[in-house]
Design a protein around this motif. Structure first.
Motif, PDB file in Angstrom:
ATOM      1  N   GLU A   3       0.829  -1.194   0.000  1.00 44.17           N
ATOM      2  CA  GLU A   3       0.000   0.000   0.000  1.00 44.17           C
ATOM      3  C   GLU A   3       0.880   1.267   0.000  1.00 44.17           C
ATOM      4  O   GLU A   3       0.622   2.220  -0.713  1.00 44.17           O
ATOM      5  CB  GLU A   3      -0.907  -0.031   1.229  1.00 44.17           C
ATOM      6  CG  GLU A   3      -2.090   0.904   1.115  1.00 44.17           C
ATOM      7  CD  GLU A   3      -2.753   1.118   2.452  1.00 44.17           C
ATOM      8  OE1 GLU A   3      -2.398   0.415   3.415  1.00 44.17           O
ATOM      9  OE2 GLU A   3      -3.606   2.015   2.531  1.00 44.17           O
ATOM     10  N   LYS A   6       2.336   1.875  -3.315  1.00 42.08           N
ATOM     11  CA  LYS A   6       1.314   2.373  -4.231  1.00 42.08           C
ATOM     12  C   LYS A   6       1.058   3.873  -3.999  1.00 42.08           C
ATOM     13  O   LYS A   6       0.962   4.658  -4.946  1.00 42.08           O
ATOM     14  CB  LYS A   6       0.023   1.577  -4.042  1.00 42.08           C
ATOM     15  CG  LYS A   6      -0.957   1.810  -5.180  1.00 42.08           C
ATOM     16  CD  LYS A   6      -2.287   1.114  -4.937  1.00 42.08           C
ATOM     17  CE  LYS A   6      -3.298   1.606  -5.950  1.00 42.08           C
ATOM     18  NZ  LYS A   6      -4.677   1.305  -5.536  1.00 42.08           N
ATOM     19  N   MET A   7       0.984   4.242  -2.720  1.00 38.45           N
ATOM     20  CA  MET A   7       0.742   5.657  -2.402  1.00 38.45           C
ATOM     21  C   MET A   7       1.831   6.544  -2.981  1.00 38.45           C
ATOM     22  O   MET A   7       1.567   7.570  -3.606  1.00 38.45           O
ATOM     23  CB  MET A   7       0.677   5.857  -0.880  1.00 38.45           C
ATOM     24  CG  MET A   7      -0.581   5.325  -0.265  1.00 38.45           C
ATOM     25  SD  MET A   7      -0.886   5.912   1.395  1.00 38.45           S
ATOM     26  CE  MET A   7       0.539   5.432   2.289  1.00 38.45           C
ATOM     27  N   VAL A  10       1.653   6.575  -6.907  1.00 39.59           N
ATOM     28  CA  VAL A  10       0.531   7.354  -7.448  1.00 39.59           C
ATOM     29  C   VAL A  10       0.787   8.848  -7.286  1.00 39.59           C
ATOM     30  O   VAL A  10       0.640   9.632  -8.228  1.00 39.59           O
ATOM     31  CB  VAL A  10      -0.788   6.954  -6.752  1.00 39.59           C
ATOM     32  CG1 VAL A  10      -1.893   7.938  -7.108  1.00 39.59           C
ATOM     33  CG2 VAL A  10      -1.196   5.561  -7.172  1.00 39.59           C
ATOM     34  N   LEU A  11       1.195   9.236  -6.082  1.00 39.54           N
ATOM     35  CA  LEU A  11       1.435  10.667  -5.841  1.00 39.54           C
ATOM     36  C   LEU A  11       2.547  11.198  -6.735  1.00 39.54           C
ATOM     37  O   LEU A  11       2.446  12.285  -7.306  1.00 39.54           O
ATOM     38  CB  LEU A  11       1.802  10.904  -4.379  1.00 39.54           C
ATOM     39  CG  LEU A  11       0.647  11.269  -3.451  1.00 39.54           C
ATOM     40  CD1 LEU A  11       1.149  11.488  -2.053  1.00 39.54           C
ATOM     41  CD2 LEU A  11      -0.060  12.516  -3.946  1.00 39.54           C
ATOM     42  N   LEU A  14       1.395  11.418 -10.391  1.00 43.89           N
ATOM     43  CA  LEU A  14       0.426  12.509 -10.529  1.00 43.89           C
ATOM     44  C   LEU A  14       1.125  13.867 -10.506  1.00 43.89           C
ATOM     45  O   LEU A  14       0.879  14.732 -11.354  1.00 43.89           O
ATOM     46  CB  LEU A  14      -0.591  12.414  -9.389  1.00 43.89           C
ATOM     47  CG  LEU A  14      -1.991  12.947  -9.639  1.00 43.89           C
ATOM     48  CD1 LEU A  14      -2.610  12.261 -10.839  1.00 43.89           C
ATOM     49  CD2 LEU A  14      -2.863  12.751  -8.414  1.00 43.89           C
ATOM     50  N   ALA A  15       2.024  14.037  -9.538  1.00 44.66           N
ATOM     51  CA  ALA A  15       2.717  15.318  -9.400  1.00 44.66           C
ATOM     52  C   ALA A  15       3.604  15.576 -10.611  1.00 44.66           C
ATOM     53  O   ALA A  15       3.648  16.697 -11.142  1.00 44.66           O
ATOM     54  CB  ALA A  15       3.529  15.338  -8.121  1.00 44.66           C
ATOM     55  N   SER A  18       1.460  16.481 -13.606  1.00 46.88           N
ATOM     56  CA  SER A  18       0.915  17.830 -13.496  1.00 46.88           C
ATOM     57  C   SER A  18       1.997  18.879 -13.720  1.00 46.88           C
ATOM     58  O   SER A  18       1.776  19.882 -14.404  1.00 46.88           O
ATOM     59  CB  SER A  18       0.236  17.971 -12.129  1.00 46.88           C
ATOM     60  OG  SER A  18       0.715  19.076 -11.445  1.00 46.88           O
ATOM     61  N   LEU A  21       2.769  19.045 -17.468  1.00 46.16           N
ATOM     62  CA  LEU A  21       1.677  19.694 -18.196  1.00 46.16           C
ATOM     63  C   LEU A  21       1.747  21.209 -18.024  1.00 46.16           C
ATOM     64  O   LEU A  21       1.661  21.974 -18.988  1.00 46.16           O
ATOM     65  CB  LEU A  21       0.346  19.169 -17.665  1.00 46.16           C
ATOM     66  CG  LEU A  21      -0.909  19.748 -18.309  1.00 46.16           C
ATOM     67  CD1 LEU A  21      -1.173  19.047 -19.624  1.00 46.16           C
ATOM     68  CD2 LEU A  21      -2.105  19.623 -17.394  1.00 46.16           C
ATOM     69  N   LEU A  22       1.939  21.644 -16.772  1.00 46.21           N
ATOM     70  CA  LEU A  22       1.926  23.078 -16.506  1.00 46.21           C
ATOM     71  C   LEU A  22       3.135  23.769 -17.102  1.00 46.21           C
ATOM     72  O   LEU A  22       3.031  24.882 -17.618  1.00 46.21           O
ATOM     73  CB  LEU A  22       1.855  23.338 -15.005  1.00 46.21           C
ATOM     74  CG  LEU A  22       0.520  22.946 -14.381  1.00 46.21           C
ATOM     75  CD1 LEU A  22       0.531  23.220 -12.905  1.00 46.21           C
ATOM     76  CD2 LEU A  22      -0.617  23.690 -15.044  1.00 46.21           C
ATOM     77  N   LEU A  25       2.371  24.210 -20.724  1.00 45.12           N
ATOM     78  CA  LEU A  25       1.375  25.253 -20.941  1.00 45.12           C
ATOM     79  C   LEU A  25       1.968  26.629 -20.723  1.00 45.12           C
ATOM     80  O   LEU A  25       1.684  27.584 -21.451  1.00 45.12           O
ATOM     81  CB  LEU A  25       0.202  25.033 -19.987  1.00 45.12           C
ATOM     82  CG  LEU A  25      -1.025  25.886 -20.272  1.00 45.12           C
ATOM     83  CD1 LEU A  25      -1.707  25.410 -21.539  1.00 45.12           C
ATOM     84  CD2 LEU A  25      -2.000  25.855 -19.116  1.00 45.12           C
ATOM     85  N   ARG A  26       2.831  26.727 -19.707  1.00 46.14           N
ATOM     86  CA  ARG A  26       3.437  28.021 -19.398  1.00 46.14           C
ATOM     87  C   ARG A  26       4.286  28.510 -20.569  1.00 46.14           C
ATOM     88  O   ARG A  26       4.212  29.659 -20.977  1.00 46.14           O
ATOM     89  CB  ARG A  26       4.299  27.891 -18.142  1.00 46.14           C
ATOM     90  CG  ARG A  26       4.647  29.240 -17.571  1.00 46.14           C
ATOM     91  CD  ARG A  26       5.543  29.113 -16.364  1.00 46.14           C
ATOM     92  NE  ARG A  26       5.920  30.435 -15.946  1.00 46.14           N
ATOM     93  CZ  ARG A  26       5.146  31.220 -15.209  1.00 46.14           C
ATOM     94  NH1 ARG A  26       3.988  30.800 -14.800  1.00 46.14           N
ATOM     95  NH2 ARG A  26       5.546  32.429 -14.895  1.00 46.14           N
TER      96      ARG A  26
END
Lengths: 197, 195
Positions: A3, A6-7, A10-11, A14-15, A18, A21-22, A25-26
């Protein structure tokens, strides 16, 4: 244990996703944002301090590389001669950086006018630096080669009541502008000569 | 699931209209509604964030571990908020100048996190989309209504157009913070009268 892994995974994913992506975009919007700022914030400020110029200062601009920072300069034409440059400099205010557009006459090294562009100061107090024309009018005629200070620091600028930090920041921005100006003056004179041809 | 998608969508428009019924997300509700245009702009920005975060949270709900779910939600929400901020700066700069401070605060708007936690994490993709869109539109309508009332009374204009003519003396009280509270209170009162 599974577990926990996995935590973390995933974090992290995700980070990272993100962040990527940002950043993309910037980069993608940077040019457009600069254009918008020029039109809505810097544009009006430049027009105001270079009032009466016979050219369009926003169209007549050039860039000079100062170290690794690229600086924008806007030129003003008065009585048929280009002799004034306007550029932006910054000072640390109460709520972040305060942008100050400073116009300088090249042959006298005197400030023609200043105008606050971007700021995040308290409305009604620090924001008066932008909203109260009397405050920025004080800077007119100062020599750019000397540091600008508020009266509390033995200077000549009357601080906005209740907003000493903001007033100091604007003075600091003007002083910074002076430093940049003195450093780049030879290059500036060159460029101005090209405009007068 | 007894409810249909349509019901999930329409509940946000009246039965669970966020600022009035749940009295949630009051910071932007009171802060930006000095004009109708600001209210609508803020509402659309929040709706976009709400819809996107609901979709993503719902899609990833089987992957996101229970113990770090709030952290994951915040990453997702914050990402979309910055997307909104950058896009608004690039294409609607005058609106950004007015709303500037409040856009980053959408991250901590409890409506957005609340829907992710209470709805999207437990429901399917389509339902979450309907929920996000419904709550978002309800939020936009509330902001527009509040902004409209405050603008008409406080500055004498409606969406920028003059209503009462030049002789009108505006109630400046209405566009200041206390006016927002009074206005919200009266609207809550009217809504309760309807029940």
């Amino acid at each position: 244990m599974r577990e926990l892994i996995k935590m973390v995974v995933v974090l992290t994913v995700l980070a990272a996703f993100s962040g990527g992506l940002l950043a993309g975009l910037r980069n993608g919007t940077a040019a457009q944002i600069e254009k918008q700022q020029l039109e809505f914030v810097k544009g009006p400020a430049i027009k105001k301090i270079l009032e009466g110029a016979s050219n369009d200062p926003i169209a007549d601009r050039f860039k000079i590389l100062d170290g690794d920072v690229e600086r924008n300069f806007f030129v003003g034409k008065f009585d048929g001669k280009v002799d004034t440059v306007a550029f932006e400099s910054f000072g640390k205010g109460y709520g972040g950086d305060i942008g100050l557009m400073v116009a300088v006459k090249l042959d006298t090294d005197k400030i023609v006018g200043v105008e606050v562009t971007t700021h995040s100061e308290t409305p009604g107090l620090g924001a008066m630096a932008k909203d109260d024309p009397g405050f920025s009018a004080q800077f007119k005629g100062f020599s750019i080669t000397e540091p600008v200070k508020v009266t509390n620091d033995d200077g000549k600028v009357n601080a906005i009541s209740g907003a000493t930090i903001t007033s100091r920041a604007v003075c600091k921005a003007a002083t910074n502008a002076g430093n940049v100006y003195q450093k780049l003056k030879p290059q500036l004179s060159e460029k101005i000569k090209e405009f007068n041809k | 699931m007894a409810k249909t998608i349509t019901q999930e969508f329409t509940k946000g428009l009246w039965a669970e209209i966020a600022p009035f019924r749940l009295v949630l997300g009051l910071c932007p509700v009171l802060g930006v509604t000095t004009t109708m245009e600001n209210g609508i702009g803020m509402g659309i920005a929040t709706t976009f964030v709400l819809l996107c975060s609901n979709i993503l949270v719902s899609a990833l709900r089987n992957i996101i571990p229970q113990k770090v779910r709030i952290a994951c939600f915040i990453i997702i929400i914050a990402t979309f908020v910055i997307v909104v901020e950058l896009v608004m700066q690039a294409y609607a700069y005058p609106l950004f100048l007015k709303l500037g401070l409040f856009i980053p605060l959408i991250v901590v708007n409890c409506i957005v996190l609340g829907r992710a936690e209470a709805f999207a994490y437990k429901n399917g993709l389509l339902f979450s989309m309907a929920d996000g869109l419904g709550i978002g539109i309800g939020f936009t309508l509330s902001l527009a209504a509040l902004g409209g009332v405050r603008e008409v009374l406080g500055t004498g204009t409606f969406y920028g157009a003059s209503v009462f003519g030049p002789s009108f003396q505006p109630f400046e009280f209405m566009i200041q913070a206390p006016g927002a509270f009074v206005c919200l209170g009266l609207m809550l009162c009217i809504m309760n009268l309807f029940e």
